[in-house]
Design a protein around this motif. Structure first.
Motif, PDB file in Angstrom:
ATOM      1  N   GLY A   1      -3.789   3.709  -3.557  1.00 54.77           N
ATOM      2  CA  GLY A   1      -5.190   3.849  -3.935  1.00 54.77           C
ATOM      3  C   GLY A   1      -5.762   2.525  -4.433  1.00 54.77           C
ATOM      4  N   LEU A   2      -4.973   1.832  -5.228  1.00 53.67           N
ATOM      5  CA  LEU A   2      -5.383   0.535  -5.756  1.00 53.67           C
ATOM      6  C   LEU A   2      -5.529  -0.469  -4.608  1.00 53.67           C
ATOM      7  CD1 LEU A   2      -5.892  -1.292  -8.252  1.00 53.67           C
ATOM      8  CD2 LEU A   2      -3.427  -1.758  -8.266  1.00 53.67           C
ATOM      9  N   PHE A   3      -4.498  -0.540  -3.776  1.00 55.13           N
ATOM     10  CA  PHE A   3      -4.539  -1.486  -2.660  1.00 55.13           C
ATOM     11  C   PHE A   3      -5.694  -1.163  -1.702  1.00 55.13           C
ATOM     12  CE2 PHE A   3      -3.813  -2.928   1.584  1.00 55.13           C
ATOM     13  CZ  PHE A   3      -3.478  -4.251   1.402  1.00 55.13           C
TER      14      PHE A   3
ATOM     15  N   PHE B   1      -5.922   0.143 -14.710  1.00 54.50           N
ATOM     16  CA  PHE B   1      -7.074   0.313 -13.803  1.00 54.50           C
ATOM     17  C   PHE B   1      -7.363   1.775 -13.472  1.00 54.50           C
ATOM     18  CE2 PHE B   1      -5.174   1.933  -9.984  1.00 54.50           C
ATOM     19  CZ  PHE B   1      -3.832   1.668 -10.196  1.00 54.50           C
ATOM     20  N   LYS B   2      -6.385   2.677 -13.718  1.00 54.05           N
ATOM     21  CA  LYS B   2      -6.544   4.066 -13.282  1.00 54.05           C
ATOM     22  C   LYS B   2      -7.808   4.708 -13.866  1.00 54.05           C
ATOM     23  CE  LYS B   2      -2.590   5.329 -10.897  1.00 54.05           C
ATOM     24  NZ  LYS B   2      -1.573   4.380 -11.267  1.00 54.05           N
ATOM     25  N   LEU B   3      -8.314   4.154 -14.976  1.00 51.18           N
ATOM     26  CA  LEU B   3      -9.540   4.686 -15.563  1.00 51.18           C
ATOM     27  C   LEU B   3     -10.718   4.569 -14.596  1.00 51.18           C
ATOM     28  CD1 LEU B   3     -10.864   5.899 -18.093  1.00 51.18           C
ATOM     29  CD2 LEU B   3     -11.446   3.561 -18.787  1.00 51.18           C
TER      30      LEU B   3
ATOM     31  N   GLY C   1       1.400   9.813 -17.126  1.00 56.63           N
ATOM     32  CA  GLY C   1       1.380   8.356 -17.042  1.00 56.63           C
ATOM     33  C   GLY C   1      -0.043   7.822 -17.066  1.00 56.63           C
ATOM     34  N   ASN C   2      -0.253   6.700 -16.377  1.00 55.41           N
ATOM     35  CA  ASN C   2      -1.547   6.020 -16.437  1.00 55.41           C
ATOM     36  C   ASN C   2      -2.684   6.854 -15.857  1.00 55.41           C
ATOM     37  OD1 ASN C   2      -0.649   3.735 -17.754  1.00 55.41           O
ATOM     38  ND2 ASN C   2      -0.041   2.710 -15.850  1.00 55.41           N
ATOM     39  N   HIS C   3      -2.403   7.646 -14.819  1.00 52.82           N
ATOM     40  CA  HIS C   3      -3.465   8.475 -14.240  1.00 52.82           C
ATOM     41  C   HIS C   3      -3.877   9.568 -15.231  1.00 52.82           C
ATOM     42  CE1 HIS C   3      -5.883  10.567 -11.306  1.00 52.82           C
ATOM     43  NE2 HIS C   3      -5.131  11.647 -11.365  1.00 52.82           N
TER      44      HIS C   3
ATOM     45  N   VAL D   1      -1.647  -7.334  -4.680  1.00 50.36           N
ATOM     46  CA  VAL D   1      -1.906  -6.066  -5.358  1.00 50.36           C
ATOM     47  C   VAL D   1      -0.615  -5.249  -5.472  1.00 50.36           C
ATOM     48  CG1 VAL D   1      -3.275  -3.934  -5.256  1.00 50.36           C
ATOM     49  CG2 VAL D   1      -4.206  -6.046  -4.299  1.00 50.36           C
ATOM     50  N   PRO D   2      -0.301  -4.717  -6.663  1.00 47.37           N
ATOM     51  CA  PRO D   2       0.824  -3.765  -6.773  1.00 47.37           C
ATOM     52  C   PRO D   2       0.566  -2.569  -5.868  1.00 47.37           C
ATOM     53  CG  PRO D   2       0.046  -4.454  -8.954  1.00 47.37           C
ATOM     54  CD  PRO D   2      -0.965  -4.943  -7.964  1.00 47.37           C
ATOM     55  N   LEU D   3       1.594  -2.140  -5.144  1.00 43.44           N
ATOM     56  CA  LEU D   3       1.392  -1.111  -4.109  1.00 43.44           C
ATOM     57  C   LEU D   3       2.367   0.036  -4.304  1.00 43.44           C
ATOM     58  CD1 LEU D   3       0.211  -0.135  -1.383  1.00 43.44           C
ATOM     59  CD2 LEU D   3       1.866  -1.618  -0.239  1.00 43.44           C
ATOM     60  N   SER D   4       1.801   1.236  -4.546  1.00 40.50           N
ATOM     61  CA  SER D   4       2.614   2.453  -4.611  1.00 40.50           C
ATOM     62  C   SER D   4       1.990   3.466  -3.668  1.00 40.50           C
ATOM     63  CB  SER D   4       2.677   2.964  -6.048  1.00 40.50           C
ATOM     64  OG  SER D   4       3.382   4.180  -6.109  1.00 40.50           O
ATOM     65  N   GLY D   5       1.200   4.409  -4.201  1.00 41.24           N
ATOM     66  CA  GLY D   5       0.517   5.358  -3.328  1.00 41.24           C
ATOM     67  C   GLY D   5      -0.579   4.713  -2.497  1.00 41.24           C
TER      68      GLY D   5
HETATM   69  C1  LIG Z   1      -0.696   3.731 -10.458  1.00 44.21           C
HETATM   70  C2  LIG Z   1      -0.363   2.309 -10.721  1.00 44.21           C
HETATM   71  C3  LIG Z   1      -0.140   1.381  -9.669  1.00 44.21           C
HETATM   72  C4  LIG Z   1      -0.130   1.772  -8.219  1.00 44.21           C
HETATM   73  O1  LIG Z   1      -1.335   2.324  -7.767  1.00 44.21           O
HETATM   74  P1  LIG Z   1      -1.373   3.127  -6.390  1.00 44.21           P
HETATM   75  O2  LIG Z   1      -2.806   3.463  -6.198  1.00 44.21           O
HETATM   76  O3  LIG Z   1      -0.510   4.343  -6.551  1.00 44.21           O
HETATM   77  O4  LIG Z   1      -0.821   2.234  -5.331  1.00 44.21           O
HETATM   78  C5  LIG Z   1       0.082   0.049 -10.009  1.00 44.21           C
HETATM   79  N1  LIG Z   1       0.134  -0.361 -11.293  1.00 44.21           N
HETATM   80  C6  LIG Z   1      -0.065   0.495 -12.318  1.00 44.21           C
HETATM   81  C7  LIG Z   1       0.012  -0.030 -13.710  1.00 44.21           C
HETATM   82  C8  LIG Z   1      -0.311   1.861 -12.075  1.00 44.21           C
HETATM   83  O5  LIG Z   1      -0.510   2.701 -13.110  1.00 44.21           O
END
Ligand SMILES: *Cc1c(COP(=O)(O)O)cnc(C)c1O
Length: 330
Positions: free
Chosen positions: A183-185, A53-55, A80-82, A177-181
């Motif tokens: 932005g996605l959430f 999704f980072k695209l 990575g993905n970003h 939703v996968p949650l790290s930083g």
């Molecule tokens: C970056 C990423 C996330 C997490 O997104 P955040 O915006 O950092 O929470 C989840 N899944 C994948 C595959 C990612 O590349």
């Protein structure tokens, strides 16, 4: 409180990036619906161009740059993905994209970023050295750095996933939703709650370093130890000077789930064996939460599968049953 990310900024992002990113499918999972006793759907960002999704956020941020910034270009330290998303978005728009990385980054990752059209700059022996070169390009050469999550245009781009979910499943009761930083959430939650306030928003992280969960518990952004995990795309902190995503998560998160490494492996295996999807660890955590019995499912539920970029040798190990948990360095 006013946010820089609203339903309006997300709708504007959707218009801006249409045609540049894939509108991904939402598919019903028979196996998971049966298991949960309620309809369960998968939002397949695994099928997104560049594999995650980072695209979406990268494209929205690139297309929102002022003309002076477009002339110089963008710089990033992510391999990575970003980084993949940015490289692809910049190439599509004919912008220079310089990706800085240390000499320790494996050659296949370097080649993958180069193949997306980015210029590679090898500097030093650590991620910090690479970031220093990005800072220098910004300060001395006028490049624009686009961060992976804590940026309104990036978050609004990720939020377009939420618009698509509600359009395809207006009766959605819960989105996982996968949650790290965050932005996605934050983006998806702003879109989904903006259109359907009664929907529950759940974030899932790995137990090995859940930066947002720890920060919410502390009431402010805190640093976490970075540990090896199958969910490598969920690693890292939220930034001690966080501007957007901490507030969004604090306001919009209804539940947080943490998974063990074995639960993440089981999710990758299920995705392959039962859904015929190749999913990376960070992308599979929604499935993991459901399989582990850590989700309450009482109405139509969407699990966001956020990416597919897993090392295929590791994937083969997991789906063949040969994967064993590496002990966590204490
Ligand atoms: C970056 C990423 C996330 C997490 O997104 P955040 O915006 O950092 O929470 C989840 N899944 C994948 C595959 C990612 O590349």
């Amino acid at each position: 409180m006013t946010h820089a990310v609203t339903l309006d900024t997300i709708r504007a992002a959707a218009e801006r990036i249409a045609g540049e990113v894939a509108r991904t499918p939402l598919v019903r999972s028979a196996a998971l619906s049966e298991r949960a006793g309620a309809p369960v759907f998968l939002k397949l960002e695994t099928r997104q161009t560049t594999g995650s999704f980072k695209l979406r956020g990268a494209t929205n941020a690139v297309l929102s740059l002022p003309p002076e910034a477009r002339k110089v270009g963008i710089a990033a330290a992510s391999t990575g993905n970003h980084g993949r998303g940015l490289a692809h978005a910049a190439a599509r728009q004919g912008l220079r994209c310089v990706v800085c990385m240390s000499a320790l980054v494996p050659e296949n990752k370097v080649a993958a970023i180069r193949a997306l059209g980015a210029e590679i700059r090898i500097v030093g022996r650590s991620q910090d050295d690479a970031q220093e070169e990005v800072d220098r390009l910004v300060a001395q050469e006028g490049f624009t750095a686009i961060p992976p999550f804590d940026h309104a245009d990036v978050i609004s781009g990720q939020g377009t996933i939420g618009l698509e979910i509600v359009a395809d499943l207006p009766e959605v009761a819960q989105v996982v939703v996968p949650l790290s930083g965050g932005g996605l959430f934050g983006g998806i939650a702003a879109a989904v709650k903006g259109l359907r306030p009664q929907a529950r928003m759940v974030g899932v992280s790995m137990a090995r370093g859940p930066a947002m969960r720890d920060s919410l518990a502390a009431g402010r952004p805190v640093a976490v130890a970075e540990l090896p995990t199958l969910a490598d795309s969920l690693g890292g902190g939220i930034g001690l000077d966080n501007r957007h995503t901490f507030a969004l998560a604090r306001g919009l998160l209804d539940g947080a789930v943490l998974l063990t490494e074995a639960e993440i492996a089981a999710a990758i295996d299920h995705a392959y064996a039962a859904e015929q999807e190749i999913v990376e660890g960070g992308g599979a955590v929604g499935i993991g939460a459901l399989l582990a019995g850590k989700l309450t499912v009482s109405g139509p539920t969407v699990l966001v599968l956020s990416g597919r970029n897993i090392d295929m040798a590791l994937h083969r190990k997991i789906v063949s049953g040969a994967w064993e948990e590496t002990p966590c360095p204490a």
